[in-house]
Motif scaffolding. Structure first.
Motif, mmCIF file in Angstrom:
data_model
loop_
_atom_site.group_PDB
_atom_site.id
_atom_site.type_symbol
_atom_site.label_atom_id
_atom_site.label_comp_id
_atom_site.label_asym_id
_atom_site.label_seq_id
_atom_site.Cartn_x
_atom_site.Cartn_y
_atom_site.Cartn_z
ATOM 1 N N SER A 11 50.962 45.402 42.649
ATOM 2 C CA SER A 11 50.934 44.173 43.418
ATOM 3 C C SER A 11 51.591 43.043 42.633
ATOM 4 C CB SER A 11 49.493 43.801 43.765
ATOM 5 O OG SER A 11 49.433 42.535 44.392
ATOM 6 N N SER A 13 51.296 39.971 43.216
ATOM 7 C CA SER A 13 50.403 38.816 43.119
ATOM 8 C C SER A 13 49.087 39.163 42.435
ATOM 9 C CB SER A 13 50.111 38.269 44.521
ATOM 10 O OG SER A 13 49.529 39.275 45.336
ATOM 11 N N ALA A 14 49.059 40.272 41.694
ATOM 12 C CA ALA A 14 47.824 40.694 41.038
ATOM 13 C C ALA A 14 47.387 39.670 39.994
ATOM 14 C CB ALA A 14 48.017 42.050 40.384
ATOM 15 N N PRO A 15 46.101 39.346 39.933
ATOM 16 C CA PRO A 15 45.614 38.385 38.949
ATOM 17 C C PRO A 15 45.508 39.034 37.572
ATOM 18 C CG PRO A 15 43.781 39.282 40.184
ATOM 19 C CD PRO A 15 45.018 39.871 40.801
ATOM 20 N N ASP A 49 35.386 41.999 48.909
ATOM 21 C CA ASP A 49 36.750 41.480 49.080
ATOM 22 C C ASP A 49 37.597 41.669 47.814
ATOM 23 O OD1 ASP A 49 38.876 40.296 50.390
ATOM 24 O OD2 ASP A 49 38.293 38.264 49.839
ATOM 25 N N THR A 51 40.677 42.485 45.138
ATOM 26 C CA THR A 51 42.093 42.118 45.065
ATOM 27 C C THR A 51 42.902 43.322 44.584
ATOM 28 O OG1 THR A 51 41.508 39.842 44.497
ATOM 29 C CG2 THR A 51 43.764 40.552 44.027
ATOM 30 N N SER A 89 41.843 48.213 42.579
ATOM 31 C CA SER A 89 41.622 46.790 42.811
ATOM 32 C C SER A 89 40.707 46.191 41.764
ATOM 33 C CB SER A 89 41.006 46.570 44.202
ATOM 34 O OG SER A 89 41.801 47.126 45.220
#
Length: 306
Positions: A11, A13-15, A49, A51, A89
């Motif tokens: 991803s 936009s992965a943190p 939820d 990510t 995730s």
């Protein structure tokens, strides 16, 4: 030119991911008695939820004809296409504690490549522990605690929580392969097999999901709120009791299972089950636990002085 697709896509936009987090694995596939794993995945996705950090390729790993995607049809046209998902995730428990979760379908193809990719992720993130859960049907009564068989490298968990320690051969799952590869690498890994009443194995048994969450708490210290699941389970058990009480054959079967279960546990030297259908924290208990958790953390002034 040969056509190929990457095994996964990271991803963009992965943190940032802290190192040393626990890794939780939940893969649906060969066996999922009581919908334990599918319920666990639904809980993680709907309540926590998560990510996504990496999304695995269905075109590489999934047999579409065996597990077809879902489409929505509205009068005269298609409105939605929902493919299966297999993702690594970052999630947070009810106290905000972070952990990694690999959740989704069990791959149909390329198990060795998949296992190596998961191990590489674990090395890159320096995971502290690996825990996976699955469920099998067993001749046990729903009126007794859900027991577990625990395998892996964490002998303390096996000794404390395995109520059944078989010597047998079973059809393997991708989860078994991951556990084996993690154990060979020297990782701290535990696999929980939930022993679900066989006559409820083809249903969505909320207690199975509660037991899966409880197993993760035992292995990792993560905390999960289960109020809605507990209420669903109370209603589910009422329906089961209505069916049993109105059928002499079912009543005799249940009585026989209870007698066998009690005799086995009375003579067993193995651990006693700690997995119950209602021992996840209530909202009030969770709030109290959160207060205790925050009280043990250093204040902002302490952080500045450190």
């Amino acid at each position: 030119m040969p056509w190929s697709v990457p095994l996964f896509e990271s991803s963009a936009s992965a943190p940032p991911v802290p190192s040393g987090l626990p890794l939780v694995i939940a893969l649906t596939g060969f066996t999922d008695a009581g919908g334990a794993v599918s319920g666990l995945i639904g809980y993680v996705r709907d309540v926590l939820d998560p990510t996504p950090l990496a999304v695995f390729s269905n075109d590489v790993l999934l047999d579409y004809r065996a597990r077809r995607p879902i489409v929505s049809f509205d009068t005269d046209h298609l409105t939605d296409y929902r493919p299966s998902r297999l993702e690594l995730s970052l999630a947070h428990d009810a106290l905000g504690q972070p952990f990694l979760v690999l959740a989704g379908y069990e791959p149909d193809f390329m198990w060795d490549a998949f296992a190596e990719a998961v191990l590489e992720f674990a090395r890159a993130y320096a995971v502290s522990t690996v825990t996976w859960v699955h469920a099998i049907p067993m001749p046990v009564p729903h009126t007794r605690p859900i027991g577990t068989t625990v395998s892996g490298t964490r002998g303390d968990l096996t000794e404390a929580h395995s109520v059944w320690k078989p010597h047998t051969q079973v059809p393997a799952t991708a989860g078994h392969l991951l556990e084996l590869r993690f154990a060979e690498s020297g990782a701290s890994v535990a696999g929980f097999v939930l022993l679900i009443p066989h006559y409820l194995g083809d249903t969505e048994f909320p207690a199975a999901t509660l037991a899966a969450l409880d197993s993760l708490t035992v292995a990792t210290g993560l905390v999960f709120a289960g109020d809605e699941l507990r209420e669903e389970n109370r209603e589910y058990l009422l329906r089961v009791e209505e069916q049993v009480s109105g059928n002499d054959e079912l009543s005799r079967m249940l009585q026989g299972l209870e007698e066998r279960y009690d005799a086995y546990m009375a003579g067993s030297t193995h651990a006693t089950p700690i997995i119950h259908t209602g021992d996840l924290p209530s909202a009030d208990e969770l709030a109290a636990e959160l207060e205790r958790f925050l009280a043990t953390r250093p204040s902002s002034d302490d952080d500045k002085r450190a």
